[in-house]
Design a protein around this motif. Structure first.
Motif, PDB file in Angstrom:
ATOM      1  N   VAL A  84      46.304  35.700  38.556  1.00 59.98           N
ATOM      2  CA  VAL A  84      46.869  35.761  37.078  1.00 59.98           C
ATOM      3  C   VAL A  84      45.580  35.890  36.211  1.00 59.98           C
ATOM      4  N   LEU A  85      44.646  34.783  36.616  1.00 64.05           N
ATOM      5  CA  LEU A  85      43.286  34.361  35.870  1.00 64.05           C
ATOM      6  C   LEU A  85      42.322  35.618  36.094  1.00 64.05           C
ATOM      7  N   ALA A  86      42.429  36.222  37.490  1.00 60.22           N
ATOM      8  CA  ALA A  86      41.544  37.152  37.935  1.00 60.22           C
ATOM      9  C   ALA A  86      41.824  38.436  37.093  1.00 60.22           C
ATOM     10  N   VAL A  87      43.340  38.736  36.934  1.00 59.79           N
ATOM     11  CA  VAL A  87      43.733  40.050  36.068  1.00 59.79           C
ATOM     12  C   VAL A  87      43.374  39.903  34.739  1.00 59.79           C
ATOM     13  N   ILE A  88      43.796  38.784  34.229  1.00 58.48           N
ATOM     14  CA  ILE A  88      43.327  38.708  32.658  1.00 58.48           C
ATOM     15  C   ILE A  88      41.764  38.731  32.629  1.00 58.48           C
ATOM     16  N   PHE A  89      40.913  38.313  33.279  1.00 62.21           N
ATOM     17  CA  PHE A  89      39.511  38.335  33.238  1.00 62.21           C
ATOM     18  C   PHE A  89      39.092  39.745  33.352  1.00 62.21           C
ATOM     19  N   MET A  90      39.483  40.413  34.151  1.00 58.31           N
ATOM     20  CA  MET A  90      39.177  41.905  34.708  1.00 58.31           C
ATOM     21  C   MET A  90      39.879  42.733  33.482  1.00 58.31           C
ATOM     22  N   GLY A  91      40.913  42.634  32.816  1.00 56.95           N
ATOM     23  CA  GLY A  91      41.413  43.166  31.863  1.00 56.95           C
ATOM     24  C   GLY A  91      40.720  43.080  30.600  1.00 56.95           C
ATOM     25  N   THR A  92      40.260  41.799  30.226  1.00 60.59           N
ATOM     26  CA  THR A  92      39.271  41.657  29.075  1.00 60.59           C
ATOM     27  C   THR A  92      38.042  42.098  29.148  1.00 60.59           C
ATOM     28  N   THR A  93      37.451  42.029  30.327  1.00 61.74           N
ATOM     29  CA  THR A  93      36.289  42.654  30.717  1.00 61.74           C
ATOM     30  C   THR A  93      36.257  44.229  30.415  1.00 61.74           C
ATOM     31  N   VAL A  94      37.185  44.889  30.699  1.00 65.00           N
ATOM     32  CA  VAL A  94      37.465  46.583  30.373  1.00 65.00           C
ATOM     33  C   VAL A  94      37.433  46.442  29.023  1.00 65.00           C
ATOM     34  N   LEU A  95      38.323  45.858  28.331  1.00 66.03           N
ATOM     35  CA  LEU A  95      38.575  45.875  26.893  1.00 66.03           C
ATOM     36  C   LEU A  95      37.199  45.833  26.222  1.00 66.03           C
ATOM     37  N   LEU A  96      36.435  44.626  26.412  1.00 67.49           N
ATOM     38  CA  LEU A  96      35.254  44.623  25.894  1.00 67.49           C
ATOM     39  C   LEU A  96      34.157  45.500  26.207  1.00 67.49           C
ATOM     40  N   SER A  97      34.113  45.895  27.246  1.00 62.06           N
ATOM     41  CA  SER A  97      32.867  46.844  27.774  1.00 62.06           C
ATOM     42  C   SER A  97      33.233  48.271  27.488  1.00 62.06           C
ATOM     43  N   ALA A  98      34.473  48.656  27.173  1.00 66.62           N
ATOM     44  CA  ALA A  98      34.577  49.895  26.800  1.00 66.62           C
ATOM     45  C   ALA A  98      34.814  50.247  25.147  1.00 66.62           C
ATOM     46  N   GLU A 124      48.570  25.609  47.825  1.00 65.48           N
ATOM     47  CA  GLU A 124      47.814  26.725  48.146  1.00 65.48           C
ATOM     48  C   GLU A 124      48.660  28.120  47.283  1.00 65.48           C
ATOM     49  N   THR A 125      50.003  28.053  47.636  1.00 66.43           N
ATOM     50  CA  THR A 125      50.504  29.196  46.942  1.00 66.43           C
ATOM     51  C   THR A 125      50.427  29.394  45.562  1.00 66.43           C
ATOM     52  N   THR A 126      50.597  28.101  44.849  1.00 66.99           N
ATOM     53  CA  THR A 126      50.569  27.805  43.274  1.00 66.99           C
ATOM     54  C   THR A 126      48.933  28.300  42.945  1.00 66.99           C
ATOM     55  N   LEU A 127      48.136  27.832  43.620  1.00 67.83           N
ATOM     56  CA  LEU A 127      46.776  28.198  43.558  1.00 67.83           C
ATOM     57  C   LEU A 127      46.440  29.684  43.531  1.00 67.83           C
ATOM     58  N   ASN A 128      46.801  30.377  44.780  1.00 64.42           N
ATOM     59  CA  ASN A 128      46.717  31.575  44.688  1.00 64.42           C
ATOM     60  C   ASN A 128      47.346  32.430  43.618  1.00 64.42           C
ATOM     61  N   ARG A 129      48.559  32.152  43.222  1.00 61.21           N
ATOM     62  CA  ARG A 129      49.209  32.696  42.179  1.00 61.21           C
ATOM     63  C   ARG A 129      48.372  32.669  40.775  1.00 61.21           C
ATOM     64  N   VAL A 130      48.041  31.494  40.561  1.00 60.29           N
ATOM     65  CA  VAL A 130      47.143  31.086  39.181  1.00 60.29           C
ATOM     66  C   VAL A 130      45.840  31.980  39.114  1.00 60.29           C
ATOM     67  N   THR A 131      45.316  31.900  40.267  1.00 61.23           N
ATOM     68  CA  THR A 131      43.821  32.674  40.530  1.00 61.23           C
ATOM     69  C   THR A 131      44.027  34.205  40.294  1.00 61.23           C
ATOM     70  N   LEU A 186      38.567  30.321  36.294  1.00 64.20           N
ATOM     71  CA  LEU A 186      38.694  31.331  37.608  1.00 64.20           C
ATOM     72  C   LEU A 186      37.730  30.565  38.468  1.00 64.20           C
ATOM     73  N   VAL A 187      36.413  30.195  37.934  1.00 67.23           N
ATOM     74  CA  VAL A 187      35.648  29.389  38.627  1.00 67.23           C
ATOM     75  C   VAL A 187      36.071  28.206  39.205  1.00 67.23           C
ATOM     76  N   VAL A 188      36.638  27.210  38.403  1.00 65.36           N
ATOM     77  CA  VAL A 188      37.233  25.957  38.835  1.00 65.36           C
ATOM     78  C   VAL A 188      38.224  26.473  39.868  1.00 65.36           C
ATOM     79  N   LEU A 189      39.139  27.393  39.684  1.00 60.48           N
ATOM     80  CA  LEU A 189      40.106  27.479  40.536  1.00 60.48           C
ATOM     81  C   LEU A 189      39.651  28.005  41.992  1.00 60.48           C
ATOM     82  N   VAL A 190      38.684  28.791  41.892  1.00 62.59           N
ATOM     83  CA  VAL A 190      38.014  29.300  43.164  1.00 62.59           C
ATOM     84  C   VAL A 190      37.574  28.141  44.070  1.00 62.59           C
ATOM     85  N   LEU A 191      36.705  27.026  43.301  1.00 64.13           N
ATOM     86  CA  LEU A 191      36.263  25.994  43.995  1.00 64.13           C
ATOM     87  C   LEU A 191      37.030  25.064  44.504  1.00 64.13           C
ATOM     88  N   LEU A 192      38.575  25.205  43.854  1.00 60.41           N
ATOM     89  CA  LEU A 192      39.446  24.379  44.242  1.00 60.41           C
ATOM     90  C   LEU A 192      40.241  24.929  45.677  1.00 60.41           C
TER      91      LEU A 192
END
Length: 77
Positions: A58-72, A49-56, A18-24
């Motif tokens: 998807v990764l943001a949703v995966i990151f937030m979902g796993t964050t909720v799973l781990l923190s709860a 740009e459309t592909t970068l937005n979509r992948v970003t 996610l960090v790499v994609l945001v920098l791209l």
């Protein structure tokens, strides 16, 4: 390997990607995408740009979902 370790691994990989994609992303110029030759991978900058937005997103949703799973602590036995 336990489920918690797998989720932690997915969480860490998604964070780094996610960090790499945001920098791209480029606000109006080339951004850091000019270093990787990103423009040559796609037929137009619009599709890149459309592909970068979509992948970003998807990764943001995966990151937030796993964050909720781990923190709860929903994965602890």
């Amino acid at each position: 390997m336990s489920v918690i370790k797998i989720v932690e691994t997915v969480w860490a990989i998604s964070a780094v990607c996610l960090v790499v994609l945001v920098l791209l992303h480029s606000p109006k110029g080339d951004g850091l995408g000019s270093f990787s030759g990103q423009a040559q991978l796609f037929t137009s900058t619009k599709s890149a740009e459309t592909t970068l937005n979509r992948v970003t997103w998807v990764l943001a949703v995966i990151f937030m979902g796993t964050t909720v799973l781990l923190s709860a602590n929903w994965l602890t036995p």
